[in-house]
Design a protein around this motif. Structure first.
Motif, PDB file in Angstrom:
ATOM      1  N   UNK A 123      45.311  36.669  31.480  1.00  0.00           N
ATOM      2  CA  UNK A 123      46.491  36.126  32.178  1.00  0.00           C
ATOM      3  C   UNK A 123      47.573  37.151  32.466  1.00  0.00           C
ATOM      4  N   UNK A 124      47.566  38.287  31.765  1.00  0.00           N
ATOM      5  CA  UNK A 124      48.639  39.263  31.948  1.00  0.00           C
ATOM      6  C   UNK A 124      48.323  40.318  33.006  1.00  0.00           C
ATOM      7  N   UNK A 125      47.107  40.314  33.523  1.00  0.00           N
ATOM      8  CA  UNK A 125      46.714  41.296  34.538  1.00  0.00           C
ATOM      9  C   UNK A 125      47.213  40.847  35.904  1.00  0.00           C
ATOM     10  N   UNK A 126      47.839  41.746  36.629  1.00  0.00           N
ATOM     11  CA  UNK A 126      48.373  41.429  37.960  1.00  0.00           C
ATOM     12  C   UNK A 126      47.222  41.413  38.969  1.00  0.00           C
ATOM     13  N   UNK A 127      47.183  40.370  39.793  1.00  0.00           N
ATOM     14  CA  UNK A 127      46.168  40.278  40.841  1.00  0.00           C
ATOM     15  C   UNK A 127      46.736  40.788  42.161  1.00  0.00           C
ATOM     16  N   UNK A 128      46.023  41.726  42.776  1.00  0.00           N
ATOM     17  CA  UNK A 128      46.324  42.164  44.129  1.00  0.00           C
ATOM     18  C   UNK A 128      45.199  41.626  45.014  1.00  0.00           C
ATOM     19  N   UNK A 129      45.477  40.559  45.741  1.00  0.00           N
ATOM     20  CA  UNK A 129      44.450  39.925  46.557  1.00  0.00           C
ATOM     21  C   UNK A 129      44.145  40.753  47.799  1.00  0.00           C
ATOM     22  N   UNK A 130      42.888  41.091  47.989  1.00  0.00           N
ATOM     23  CA  UNK A 130      42.486  41.911  49.129  1.00  0.00           C
ATOM     24  C   UNK A 130      42.186  40.990  50.313  1.00  0.00           C
ATOM     25  N   UNK A 131      42.969  41.155  51.382  1.00  0.00           N
ATOM     26  CA  UNK A 131      42.842  40.279  52.555  1.00  0.00           C
ATOM     27  C   UNK A 131      42.557  41.106  53.814  1.00  0.00           C
ATOM     28  N   UNK A 132      41.913  42.238  53.630  1.00  0.00           N
ATOM     29  CA  UNK A 132      41.576  43.095  54.771  1.00  0.00           C
ATOM     30  C   UNK A 132      40.551  42.410  55.674  1.00  0.00           C
ATOM     31  N   UNK A 133      40.394  42.973  56.879  1.00  0.00           N
ATOM     32  CA  UNK A 133      39.414  42.459  57.851  1.00  0.00           C
ATOM     33  C   UNK A 133      39.618  40.970  58.106  1.00  0.00           C
ATOM     34  N   UNK A 134      40.874  40.615  58.439  1.00  0.00           N
ATOM     35  CA  UNK A 134      41.227  39.219  58.727  1.00  0.00           C
ATOM     36  C   UNK A 134      40.865  38.319  57.551  1.00  0.00           C
ATOM     37  N   UNK A 135      41.185  38.805  56.345  1.00  0.00           N
ATOM     38  CA  UNK A 135      40.853  38.079  55.114  1.00  0.00           C
ATOM     39  C   UNK A 135      39.362  37.753  55.088  1.00  0.00           C
ATOM     40  N   UNK A 136      38.565  38.811  55.292  1.00  0.00           N
ATOM     41  CA  UNK A 136      37.104  38.667  55.275  1.00  0.00           C
ATOM     42  C   UNK A 136      36.659  37.539  56.216  1.00  0.00           C
ATOM     43  N   UNK A 137      37.299  37.476  57.372  1.00  0.00           N
ATOM     44  CA  UNK A 137      36.929  36.469  58.364  1.00  0.00           C
ATOM     45  C   UNK A 137      37.504  35.090  58.122  1.00  0.00           C
TER      46      UNK A 137
ATOM     47  N   UNK B 297      41.974  44.394  41.867  1.00  0.00           N
ATOM     48  CA  UNK B 297      41.973  44.146  43.305  1.00  0.00           C
ATOM     49  C   UNK B 297      40.801  43.232  43.702  1.00  0.00           C
ATOM     50  N   UNK B 298      40.846  41.941  43.379  1.00  0.00           N
ATOM     51  CA  UNK B 298      39.740  41.069  43.784  1.00  0.00           C
ATOM     52  C   UNK B 298      39.707  40.877  45.297  1.00  0.00           C
ATOM     53  N   UNK B 299      38.522  40.951  45.840  1.00  0.00           N
ATOM     54  CA  UNK B 299      38.329  40.706  47.270  1.00  0.00           C
ATOM     55  C   UNK B 299      37.369  39.556  47.466  1.00  0.00           C
ATOM     56  N   UNK B 300      36.084  39.856  47.628  1.00  0.00           N
ATOM     57  CA  UNK B 300      35.097  38.836  47.985  1.00  0.00           C
ATOM     58  C   UNK B 300      35.038  37.690  46.979  1.00  0.00           C
ATOM     59  N   UNK B 301      35.359  37.930  45.710  1.00  0.00           N
ATOM     60  CA  UNK B 301      35.359  36.846  44.722  1.00  0.00           C
ATOM     61  C   UNK B 301      36.367  35.759  45.072  1.00  0.00           C
ATOM     62  N   UNK B 302      37.491  36.138  45.661  1.00  0.00           N
ATOM     63  CA  UNK B 302      38.500  35.141  46.021  1.00  0.00           C
ATOM     64  C   UNK B 302      37.980  34.172  47.073  1.00  0.00           C
ATOM     65  N   UNK B 303      36.985  34.614  47.821  1.00  0.00           N
ATOM     66  CA  UNK B 303      36.411  33.788  48.876  1.00  0.00           C
ATOM     67  C   UNK B 303      35.202  32.998  48.368  1.00  0.00           C
ATOM     68  N   UNK B 304      34.902  33.176  47.064  1.00  0.00           N
ATOM     69  CA  UNK B 304      33.841  32.391  46.440  1.00  0.00           C
ATOM     70  C   UNK B 304      32.452  32.942  46.605  1.00  0.00           C
ATOM     71  N   UNK B 305      32.348  34.233  46.925  1.00  0.00           N
ATOM     72  CA  UNK B 305      31.045  34.848  47.142  1.00  0.00           C
ATOM     73  C   UNK B 305      30.852  36.026  46.205  1.00  0.00           C
ATOM     74  N   UNK B 306      29.581  36.389  45.987  1.00  0.00           N
ATOM     75  CA  UNK B 306      29.277  37.513  45.123  1.00  0.00           C
ATOM     76  C   UNK B 306      29.530  38.828  45.819  1.00  0.00           C
ATOM     77  N   UNK B 307      29.749  39.897  45.041  1.00  0.00           N
ATOM     78  CA  UNK B 307      29.951  41.224  45.632  1.00  0.00           C
ATOM     79  C   UNK B 307      28.804  41.574  46.571  1.00  0.00           C
ATOM     80  N   UNK B 308      29.162  42.213  47.694  1.00  0.00           N
ATOM     81  CA  UNK B 308      28.213  42.424  48.790  1.00  0.00           C
ATOM     82  C   UNK B 308      26.905  43.051  48.347  1.00  0.00           C
ATOM     83  N   UNK B 309      26.987  44.068  47.487  1.00  0.00           N
ATOM     84  CA  UNK B 309      25.788  44.800  47.118  1.00  0.00           C
ATOM     85  C   UNK B 309      25.165  44.299  45.826  1.00  0.00           C
ATOM     86  N   UNK B 310      25.774  43.268  45.230  1.00  0.00           N
ATOM     87  CA  UNK B 310      25.185  42.697  44.015  1.00  0.00           C
ATOM     88  C   UNK B 310      25.495  41.208  43.931  1.00  0.00           C
ATOM     89  N   UNK B 311      25.113  40.412  44.974  1.00  0.00           N
ATOM     90  CA  UNK B 311      25.438  38.977  44.978  1.00  0.00           C
ATOM     91  C   UNK B 311      24.778  38.231  43.845  1.00  0.00           C
TER      92      UNK B 311
END
Length: 382
Positions: A26-40, A216-230
């Motif tokens: 709970x104490x870790x700061x989240x920086x949400x990655x919203x690049x590429x139009x928030x992953x579409x 820096x969570x990215x694809x996890x925020x969108x509910x999907x597994x990491x691209x190269x290790x889904x």
């Protein structure tokens, strides 16, 4: 009747954020990655959802995305991860947008622009610890000393990017990063926020070994597994896909056995078939490779995409769907009772990764937010 509807689930976003927080504490700061139009998913509507649910920092790829967030009234700290043209520096500094510094020349340009404006440029220093992409040399303490001594440059963060999650790779990169962090801390007289982990490292549970102030969570925020290790995601069932995509049957036809269907006569039914034409295609981001491989949901039944996917249409075989009719819903991505059609399924059919599928989704289609029950209002953002 909408030709194509793209919907974001606020409930899924909340679930995904909770899952990330359980993994990193709970104490870790989240920086949400919203690049590429928030992953579409739509930069502005998705970013608003993150901020609404407590994400206090965002990261984008380029200056244009940062400006769009500010124009939409999103005023949380935003970090640009990639290249910034010299002409954009004044506007970013005025807007309080943070920038990633990965070269001494870039730091000097930022310092000059900030001094000319009479306000500081806030930056995160990136070190190349093994990915061989962007970054300062962790061992070059002379360059680091020159950068930290520049006028009007405020170092808020120190970061690197892992090339993988294998223990030997992680240990090697973290050792290099630690050298850089110690040097920067000594030069600055304080330790800026450190961030290393993106979605693959978070999903792999690396925060237990690499606990730092920010992730820096990215694809996890969108509910999907990491691209190269889904394959990591089935062990984390709390993550739920945020995006769904639907269309409608525009036309139905009875196709006699042996009649070729579509461009190149690539599909010929062996028995009489009922074929539905759906008004979406690869111009909307559907992989062309779904032709003959993909599935959609009609009336709760998984039915095959037949023939080639066109620019603005696809054909599906609805022979097994009782009472299929013009105007019926076609689920391209999303859930229905007992059934799920996911982005990973499209990616597997197309021989690519889930992030490539997402970022190719047509941005012109508005993203509608399906909000939590406390509000019935529907938020629409182009």
């Amino acid at each position: 009747m909408n030709r194509l509807s793209v919907e974001l689930s606020e409930a899924a976003v909340v679930s995904n954020l909770a899952a990330v927080r359980r993994l990193v504490g709970p104490d870790t700061v989240l920086m949400g990655v919203v690049k590429a139009d928030a992953y579409g998913h739509g930069l502005v509507p998705f970013s608003r959802l993150l901020v609404r649910h407590g994400v206090g920092h965002l990261a984008v790829a380029h200056a244009e995305e940062a400006f769009r967030l500010r124009e939409a009234g999103i005023d949380v700290p935003v970090l640009v991860l990639g290249h910034v043209a010299a002409a954009d520096l004044p506007g970013l500094i005025r807007s309080g947008v943070r920038q990633t510094v990965y070269a001494e020349s870039q730091a000097r340009a930022l310092s000059r622009a900030a001094t000319a404006l009479g306000r500081p440029a806030r930056v995160h220093l990136e070190f190349d610890t093994g990915l061989c992409r962007y970054g300062l040399d962790p061992a070059d303490t002379d360059a680091l000393a020159r950068i930290t001594a520049l006028d009007d440059l405020v170092v808020e963060g120190l970061c690197t990017h892992l090339s993988g999650t294998a223990p030997e790779l992680v240990d090697e990169q973290l050792a290099r990063f630690d050298v850089a962090c110690r040097a920067a801390t000594a030069l600055l007289g304080r330790r800026p926020a450190r961030h290393v982990l993106a979605s693959p490292g978070i999903a792999a549970g690396l925060h237990r070994r690499t606990a730092m102030e920010m992730v820096r969570p990215g694809i996890l925020l969108y509910g999907l597994g990491p691209s190269h290790s889904p394959a990591l995601l089935p062990d984390l069932p709390e993550f739920r896909p945020v995006l769904s995509m639907t269309s409608r049957i525009e036309q139905l036809r009875q196709v006699p056995a042996g009649t070729p269907v579509g461009y190149g006569a690539s599909w010929t039914p062996a028995r009489p078939a009922v074929v539905a034409t759906v008004p979406v295609g690869f111009a909307d981001g559907l992989p062309k490779a779904l032709g003959g491989r993909g599935r959609v949901l009609v009336g709760g039944v998984r039915v095959p995409v037949v023939g080639q996917v066109g620019m603005g249409h696809l054909n599906v075989d609805v022979t097994r769907v009782p009472r299929a009719a013009t105007g019926d819903e076609v689920v391209l991505l999303g859930d229905r009772p007992g059934q799920r059609l996911g982005v990973q399924e499209w990616a597997d059919a197309a021989g690519t990764i889930n992030t490539e599928v997402l970022v190719r989704l047509a941005p012109a289609t508005p993203r509608t937010v399906r909000q939590l029950p406390y509000s019935t209002e529907q938020e629409r953002c182009a």
